[in-house]
Design an enzyme around this catalytic site. Structure first.
Site, PDB file in Angstrom:
ATOM      1  N   LYS A  35     -13.056  11.725   5.783  1.00 46.69           N
ATOM      2  CA  LYS A  35     -13.882  10.382   5.274  1.00 46.69           C
ATOM      3  C   LYS A  35     -15.060  10.603   4.125  1.00 46.69           C
ATOM      4  CE  LYS A  35     -16.874  11.343   9.562  1.00 46.69           C
ATOM      5  NZ  LYS A  35     -16.458  11.323  10.899  1.00 46.69           N
ATOM      6  N   TYR A 255     -45.700  10.441  -9.368  1.00 49.43           N
ATOM      7  CA  TYR A 255     -45.704   9.010  -9.083  1.00 49.43           C
ATOM      8  C   TYR A 255     -46.422   9.255  -8.085  1.00 49.43           C
ATOM      9  CZ  TYR A 255     -42.198   6.661 -11.529  1.00 49.43           C
ATOM     10  OH  TYR A 255     -41.556   5.586 -12.833  1.00 49.43           O
TER      11      TYR A 255
HETATM   12  C1  LIG Z   1     -16.887  12.968  11.479  1.00 48.07           C
HETATM   13  C2  LIG Z   1     -15.882  12.755  12.349  1.00 48.07           C
HETATM   14  C3  LIG Z   1     -15.435  13.978  12.587  1.00 48.07           C
HETATM   15  C4  LIG Z   1     -15.411  15.357  12.733  1.00 48.07           C
HETATM   16  O1  LIG Z   1     -17.409  15.586  13.247  1.00 48.07           O
HETATM   17  P1  LIG Z   1     -17.381  17.360  12.015  1.00 48.07           P
HETATM   18  O2  LIG Z   1     -18.754  16.919  13.227  1.00 48.07           O
HETATM   19  O3  LIG Z   1     -17.867  16.819  10.581  1.00 48.07           O
HETATM   20  O4  LIG Z   1     -16.823  18.198  11.748  1.00 48.07           O
HETATM   21  C5  LIG Z   1     -14.670  14.184  14.020  1.00 48.07           C
HETATM   22  N1  LIG Z   1     -14.125  12.681  14.544  1.00 48.07           N
HETATM   23  C6  LIG Z   1     -14.315  12.039  14.229  1.00 48.07           C
HETATM   24  C7  LIG Z   1     -14.042  11.010  15.528  1.00 48.07           C
HETATM   25  C8  LIG Z   1     -15.371  11.495  12.928  1.00 48.07           C
HETATM   26  O5  LIG Z   1     -15.291   9.924  13.231  1.00 48.07           O
END
Ligand SMILES: *Cc1c(COP(=O)(O)O)cnc(C)c1O
Length: 359
Positions: A35, A255
């Site tokens: 993702k 800044y």
């Molecule tokens: C993002 C996600 C993962 C992966 O989690 P990590 O901590 O990056 O391994 C697994 N399951 C679901 C439902 C997620 O949304």
């Protein structure tokens, strides 16, 4: 001359990190979680790196369809499921599996006329209180789902809130597992459970599928350092010193004139800022590596530049190499200084750094 800011993506490291999933949970099938553009590493690169994965899991429906169009033939799972009824026929058409987490999605699935049967992952809320059915309503949801003719397979899925913290008092993994096991007892179908922390810290959890994300990119979910887990960082953000300012005691930098020199000193200006994905909230003292030497951020991060203390760096010059995070500096250390996690920094990498691919 191009601006000397690069994000190096190491595909071999990603492949290695996937092999750590295999050695940690040799009997489980693995969804490589890709993702958010593979946590900022590029979806197309992730497909090459994780070609051995049993499936790819993501959130973005358009990307899931692209994966099919680009030839990925193994399973694909949408972790949040679909959002609108009109997306369903396309998911069925492309054999894309999805989570079902509530009655609204269930009702849409019941009404849909699908060209091909679908694989559904029925999500249980075991305490995370984000997506899913309560354990008490799960069995009824499962039965309702199994009456839908276009559903060919049902898997049971949940997500852990605290798998990186084995001693968690409020909601330990063991409690979520207890709820899950009770509510799914006797129900047919594969189990789909652990994220990275579940895999690394609770490898004995019985599950058919695991869902590694952060560990594939060489980040740690917590508990130990990535190195201690045998993971290799896959993203390195590197730049150069583009200007040196020799300032006097009492002079300030950037800044808001946030940093004031306590002695005469040299300040290095680095071509990297928050428009590149470096966190603006990173405070003075955030670690930065210049020519292999650890030093610290001083002054406020601006859009295109940040400034560092060159005191410990001998012979620093325009063109000195700067590592913002990566193999020389764990992303988690930078994240911790900025009050966040490596996940967020990876995902926030902007499109501006030039990408160098290592394979
Ligand atoms: C993002 C996600 C993962 C992966 O989690 P990590 O901590 O990056 O391994 C697994 N399951 C679901 C439902 C997620 O949304």
């Amino acid at each position: 001359m191009t601006r000397p800011l690069t994000a190096t993506i190491d595909i071999r490291a990603m492949r290695h990190n996937f092999s750590v999933v295999r050695s940690s949970v040799p009997n489980a099938k693995a969804w490589a979680v890709v993702k958010a553009d593979a946590y900022g590493h590029g979806l197309e690169r992730a497909v090459r790196a994780f070609s051995d994965a049993d499936g790819l899991a993501l959130i973005e429906i358009d990307h899931a369809i692209d994966l099919r169009k680009n030839g990925w033939r193994k399973p694909i799972l949408l972790l949040e499921g679909f959002f609108n009824a009109d997306e369903l026929p396309e998911l069925a058409e492309h054999d894309i599996s999805f989570a079902i987490a509530n009655d609204e999605q269930m009702a849409i699935l019941e009404k849909a006329a699908l060209s091909k049967p679908v694989d559904v992952h029925l999500k249980m809320n075991t305490g995370m209180n984000r997506l899913g059915y309560q354990p008490s309503g799960y069995r009824a949801a499962y039965e309702r789902l199994s009456r839908i003719p276009s559903v060919k397979r049902i898997s049971c899925m949940t997500h852990f809130a605290n798998s990186e913290d084995p001693g968690h008092l409020k909601l330990p993994v063991t409690e979520q597992l207890r709820r899950f096991d009770m509510a799914t007892e006797g129900l047919p179908g594969e189990r789909n459970l652990s994220n990275s922390a579940g895999i690394l810290l609770h490898p004995h959890i019985r599950t058919d599928w695991v869902r590694p994300g952060i560990m594939l990119y060489g980040g740690t979910p917590g508990g130990k350092t990535a190195e201690e887990f045998g993971l290799i960082p896959a993203m390195s953000l590197d730049s150069e010193i583009i200007q040196i300012q020799h300032i006097r005691k009492g002079d300030s930098v950037g800044y808001g004139s946030l940093f004031t020199a306590e002695t005469d000193m040299a300040i290095g200006v680095v071509a990297c800022g928050y428009a590149d994905g470096y966190p603006r909230v990173a405070p003075e003292g955030t670690p930065v590596i210049v020519d292999g030497v650890r030093t610290r951020l001083v002054g406020r991060v601006s859009m295109d530049m940040l400034t560092v203390d060159l005191t410990p760096v001998r012979n620093a010059h325009i063109g000195s190499r700067v590592n913002l995070w990566g193999k020389e500096l764990p992303i988690e250390e930078v994240a911790a200084a900025a009050g966040t996690v490596g996940y967020e920094l990876m995902c926030a990498l902007s499109s501006r750094p030039q990408i160098i691919e290592q394979d």
